[in-house]
Design an enzyme around this catalytic site. Sequence first.
Site, PDB file in Angstrom:
ATOM      1  N   GLN A 195       0.830  -1.202   0.000  1.00 45.29           N
ATOM      2  CA  GLN A 195       0.000   0.000   0.000  1.00 45.29           C
ATOM      3  C   GLN A 195       0.866   1.255   0.000  1.00 45.29           C
ATOM      4  O   GLN A 195       2.084   1.194   0.178  1.00 45.29           O
ATOM      5  CB  GLN A 195      -0.899   0.001   1.239  1.00 45.29           C
ATOM      6  CG  GLN A 195      -0.126  -0.073   2.549  1.00 45.29           C
ATOM      7  CD  GLN A 195      -0.942  -0.564   3.703  1.00 45.29           C
ATOM      8  OE1 GLN A 195      -2.172  -0.588   3.661  1.00 45.29           O
ATOM      9  NE2 GLN A 195      -0.296  -0.976   4.777  1.00 45.29           N
ATOM     10  N   HIS A 223     -10.952   4.482  19.229  1.00 42.66           N
ATOM     11  CA  HIS A 223     -10.302   3.335  19.841  1.00 42.66           C
ATOM     12  C   HIS A 223     -10.899   2.965  21.191  1.00 42.66           C
ATOM     13  O   HIS A 223     -10.918   1.777  21.554  1.00 42.66           O
ATOM     14  CB  HIS A 223      -8.791   3.576  19.929  1.00 42.66           C
ATOM     15  CG  HIS A 223      -8.131   3.544  18.584  1.00 42.66           C
ATOM     16  ND1 HIS A 223      -7.807   4.687  17.888  1.00 42.66           N
ATOM     17  CD2 HIS A 223      -7.789   2.502  17.782  1.00 42.66           C
ATOM     18  CE1 HIS A 223      -7.275   4.354  16.721  1.00 42.66           C
ATOM     19  NE2 HIS A 223      -7.253   3.044  16.627  1.00 42.66           N
ATOM     20  N   ASP A 274      -0.949   0.390  13.970  1.00 38.24           N
ATOM     21  CA  ASP A 274      -0.529   1.655  14.580  1.00 38.24           C
ATOM     22  C   ASP A 274      -0.391   1.558  16.094  1.00 38.24           C
ATOM     23  O   ASP A 274       0.111   2.491  16.735  1.00 38.24           O
ATOM     24  CB  ASP A 274      -1.499   2.786  14.210  1.00 38.24           C
ATOM     25  CG  ASP A 274      -2.951   2.430  14.491  1.00 38.24           C
ATOM     26  OD1 ASP A 274      -3.232   1.728  15.476  1.00 38.24           O
ATOM     27  OD2 ASP A 274      -3.822   2.859  13.701  1.00 38.24           O
ATOM     28  N   ASP A 332      -0.504  -7.931  11.698  1.00 39.11           N
ATOM     29  CA  ASP A 332      -0.711  -6.871  10.712  1.00 39.11           C
ATOM     30  C   ASP A 332       0.111  -7.208   9.469  1.00 39.11           C
ATOM     31  O   ASP A 332       1.272  -7.621   9.575  1.00 39.11           O
ATOM     32  CB  ASP A 332      -0.296  -5.510  11.270  1.00 39.11           C
ATOM     33  CG  ASP A 332      -0.735  -4.368  10.364  1.00 39.11           C
ATOM     34  OD1 ASP A 332      -1.803  -3.785  10.633  1.00 39.11           O
ATOM     35  OD2 ASP A 332      -0.027  -4.069   9.385  1.00 39.11           O
ATOM     36  N   ALA A 360      -3.689 -11.887   7.757  1.00 37.32           N
ATOM     37  CA  ALA A 360      -4.544 -12.425   8.819  1.00 37.32           C
ATOM     38  C   ALA A 360      -5.449 -13.546   8.309  1.00 37.32           C
ATOM     39  O   ALA A 360      -5.762 -14.487   9.047  1.00 37.32           O
ATOM     40  CB  ALA A 360      -5.386 -11.309   9.428  1.00 37.32           C
ATOM     41  N   ASP A 372      -9.477  -4.826  13.339  1.00 31.93           N
ATOM     42  CA  ASP A 372      -9.420  -3.409  12.970  1.00 31.93           C
ATOM     43  C   ASP A 372      -8.772  -3.241  11.599  1.00 31.93           C
ATOM     44  O   ASP A 372      -7.727  -2.618  11.450  1.00 31.93           O
ATOM     45  CB  ASP A 372      -8.638  -2.632  14.040  1.00 31.93           C
ATOM     46  CG  ASP A 372      -8.772  -1.122  13.883  1.00 31.93           C
ATOM     47  OD1 ASP A 372      -9.736  -0.693  13.216  1.00 31.93           O
ATOM     48  OD2 ASP A 372      -7.916  -0.396  14.411  1.00 31.93           O
TER      49      ASP A 372
END
Length: 498
Positions: A233, A263, A287, A307, A342, A359
């Site tokens: 990305q 969050h 993050d 991630d 994932a 998320d």
Amino acid sequence: MRTPLLFSALVVASCGLVYELVAGTLASYLLGDSVTQFSTIIGAYLFAMGIGSWLSRYIETSLIDHFVRIEIVLGLLGGFSAAILFLIFNEVSQFRVALYALVSLIGILVGLEIPLLLRILQGEYGLADLVARVLAADYVGALIASLLFPLILVPRLGLIRTCFLFGLLNVAVAWLLLVRTSALRLARTHRLAAATAMMALAAGFAYAEDIMSISEEGQYPGQAVFAKWTPYQRVVVTREADDIRLFLNGNLQFSSRDEYRYHEALVHPLMAEVGQARRVLVLGGGDGLAVREILKYPSVESITLVDLDPEVTSLFSRTPFLSALNGGSLHSDKVHVINADAFVWLQSEHDRFDAVIVDFPDPSNYSIGKLFSLTFYKRLSAVLAVNGWAVIQSTSPYVARKAFWCVENTVQAAGLTAAAYHVFVPSFGEWGFVLAGHAPFNIPTALPEGLRYLTPAVMRQMFAFPPDMERVPTDINRLDNQVLVRYFESEWGRYQAE
């Protein structure tokens, strides 16, 4: 003469495929819906190549001269293609027209190459041997490009610099023929044109990051303090006064001014309901902001963060001002970071978790849409403890109402109990989440101290939906239909057009 021309077939095939891959990737990045963009780009490109092949019949004399000219023009057009498209994206109202016009022009020029090479070499080999050699070189070149593009070119050079590099290769083919061939009628003119083209492309290669920065100036607020293409990305971090923002492929992921609302709403209803969660899994969330909230629970013994992009997790652990946002959560001894897909990772995972935070970015394309599919939620159910809960970021129930409820309906189709809720985040607007477990969800009455937004009273209100966000019927998001992506693209497309 044979060797330079056969080598030319390999090089021009690599260049042609790279221009096609860049156009498809760029269109997916700027316009979304990767399947549609790649399918239409490839179709238009191949059709244009067919036109080019057909037009080659009208070139009857000075074949090498024409081939050299085509390589110079193609090198310039293909080399500058990504830069042009990025620069005009925010400036023209009919971007798709410009995109397909450029793709068509490049495709026509690429379509001229192989027929001309075959005719230039027809006196050097027998027909069968000639076709076999030229097409073999062509296919090997395409293979080389297809391997280099995702593994090396995009992550290390980016789209703009990759185009300039292969533009240089196209012109280098022309230069090689100019050096090795004495039959050219306008050799001096061609050499001057090739030299000028190579200097222009080399300058573009050197200033590619500046070109990308100029193209992004109107797209992001404030100053871009980090911008990089990764294998997965485009990652951009901006700063404006006290506001730090993260963008992935041009889409806002958080604003430091109000991310605490998002969050806290994502993590605490789940964690408070589970109670004494010991083992927590976070999918996405590189993050570290969700991990920051999870660490407020003393019962937590381990957090596994999965991630896809190591650049993101590294960025938010090693950059001081970004690590400060997540409270240094990624440095906690309780946190184990795994950089993996994932979807694949869940298939091989056999441990059970008390709480799972999902998320991921919004389902704007099919590679992300699989992470919201029935298959994925069945895999999620398998790693969820009997009394455990998962929570899923589920886009805006106001803007993308069908997309939001599609997530909840898909969770239920996977055999899980679902509970939907929403929160207002100023940077995003109304945002929604879906809880998933093996039993009915009871809204917690106690929360950790020190939260900036969430209270038991606010939390109760989050589970009530006004009429304009109430449940609507939807199809189930399956791997073979990806209906969620179509819902998302359609609803957000209408909203952004207003």
